[in-house]
Structure formats: C-alpha cells, structure tokens
Motif scaffolding. Structure first.
Motif, short mmCIF file in Angstrom:
data_model
loop_
_atom_site.label_atom_id
_atom_site.label_comp_id
_atom_site.label_asym_id
_atom_site.label_seq_id
_atom_site.Cartn_x
_atom_site.Cartn_y
_atom_site.Cartn_z
N ARG A 1 51.39 37.92 18.11
CA ARG A 1 50.05 38.38 18.46
C ARG A 1 49.01 37.34 18.03
N HIS A 2 49.19 36.80 16.84
CA HIS A 2 48.27 35.78 16.35
C HIS A 2 48.30 34.55 17.26
N GLN B 1 49.17 34.45 20.38
CA GLN B 1 48.60 34.79 21.68
C GLN B 1 47.07 34.75 21.62
N ASN B 2 46.52 35.25 20.52
CA ASN B 2 45.06 35.17 20.35
C ASN B 2 44.61 33.71 20.30
N SER C 1 52.86 29.51 21.26
CA SER C 1 53.03 30.93 21.61
C SER C 1 54.40 31.17 22.24
N THR D 1 52.07 42.80 23.26
CA THR D 1 51.72 41.50 22.69
C THR D 1 51.89 40.40 23.72
N MET E 1 48.93 39.67 26.23
CA MET E 1 47.59 39.41 25.69
C MET E 1 46.93 38.17 26.27
N SER F 1 44.45 43.00 22.29
CA SER F 1 44.90 42.76 20.92
C SER F 1 45.02 44.07 20.15
N ALA G 1 48.05 45.97 21.32
CA ALA G 1 49.28 45.40 20.75
C ALA G 1 49.43 45.83 19.30
N LYS G 2 48.34 45.80 18.55
CA LYS G 2 48.38 46.22 17.15
C LYS G 2 48.74 47.70 17.04
#
Length: 152
Positions: A57-58, A60-61, A83, A117, A120, A133, A136-137
């Motif tokens: 996720r991180h 992807q951000n 990613s 995720t 994203m 995001s 996903a979280k």
C-alpha cells in the motif's frame, strides 16, 4: 490357585487400562501440539501478509504521487518498479495465507485486502487516491479482525 489367577487377571486388566489411557493421552497431546504449531504458523503467516500488504500500500501511494508529480521521470519509473516488487512480496504472502488458512471467508478477506491495494495506482485525483488507500486499509483491517479470534 484361584488367588494367583485373580492376581494375574487383575495385573493384565491394569496393564490394558493403563495402555489405553496412555494411548489416549498421547493422542490428545499430539493433537494439542499440532494445533499449537498450526496456530503459531498462522500467526506468523497472517502477520507477514499484513506487513507485506502495508508495504505494498505504501509503495502504491508512492507510485501514484511520483507519477502525478513527475510523469515519466526516473523517480516515477523507479517507484513503479518498487511497487511491482512489493506486489510480488504481497502476492507470495497471500499464497502462504491460502495454504495455511482453512476458513474460506478469511481467505476471501485476504484476497480482498490484496485486490484493494492492487488497484490503488489507478486512482484519478487526490480524493480518489485517498479513498482507495482508505479502502485498502479497511480491507486489511477486516482481515485482521476476522483472523484474530482464531489465533487466541
């Protein structure tokens, strides 16, 4: 003579009963040991999956922000490849979850956390990225909440 037969019969009966009770205790201990080993394996696997999805996720951000800030730049390409590596790690962790998890609903929640995720980077705009995001979280949170009671 009768006393000797009674003593022998009593001894044999005692040996048979002891053998039966010890066999049951051994089976029960083996079952508890297997259960505890599986529980420990699940704790390790589920937490590794959660960590891999958080890292994915991180990344992807980061990928999204770099692509928006400087499309086609070296940093954006580097972030995209990072990613991909995180996606591979998260997918491998998902496979391990699928191997040790015997609950189909929990497996679906793990797959949903991975899928949320994964999409994203397709976000259009900052609000969409933040929404994706958060989804996903939340999906990962649902997986953890569903997995936790079975690990106690």
């Amino acid at each position: 003579m009768d006393v000797a037969l009674i003593a022998v019969a009593g001894t044999l009966l005692g040996v048979i009963a002891t053998h039966w009770f010890q066999g049951r205790a051994t089976l029960r201990t083996a079952a508890l040991t297997r259960h505890e080993q599986l529980r420990q394996e699940r704790i390790t696997t589920y937490s590794a999956f959660a960590g891999a999805v958080v890292e994915y996720r991180h990344s992807q951000n980061d990928r999204w922000f770099r692509a928006v800030e400087e499309p086609g730049s070296e940093e954006a390409e580097e972030s995209r490849h990072a990613s991909y590596r995180q996606r591979t790690a998260a997918r491998q962790a998902l496979f391990r979850v699928q191997l040790v998890c015997d609950d189909p609903d929990l497996r679906r929640l793990a797959e949903a956390a991975f899928d949320e995720t994964h999409c994203m980077h397709e976000a259009v705009g900052t609000a969409d990225r933040a929404r994706r995001s958060d989804r996903a979280k939340d999906a990962l949170g649902r997986f953890i909440a569903a997995a936790a009671p079975g690990l106690r």
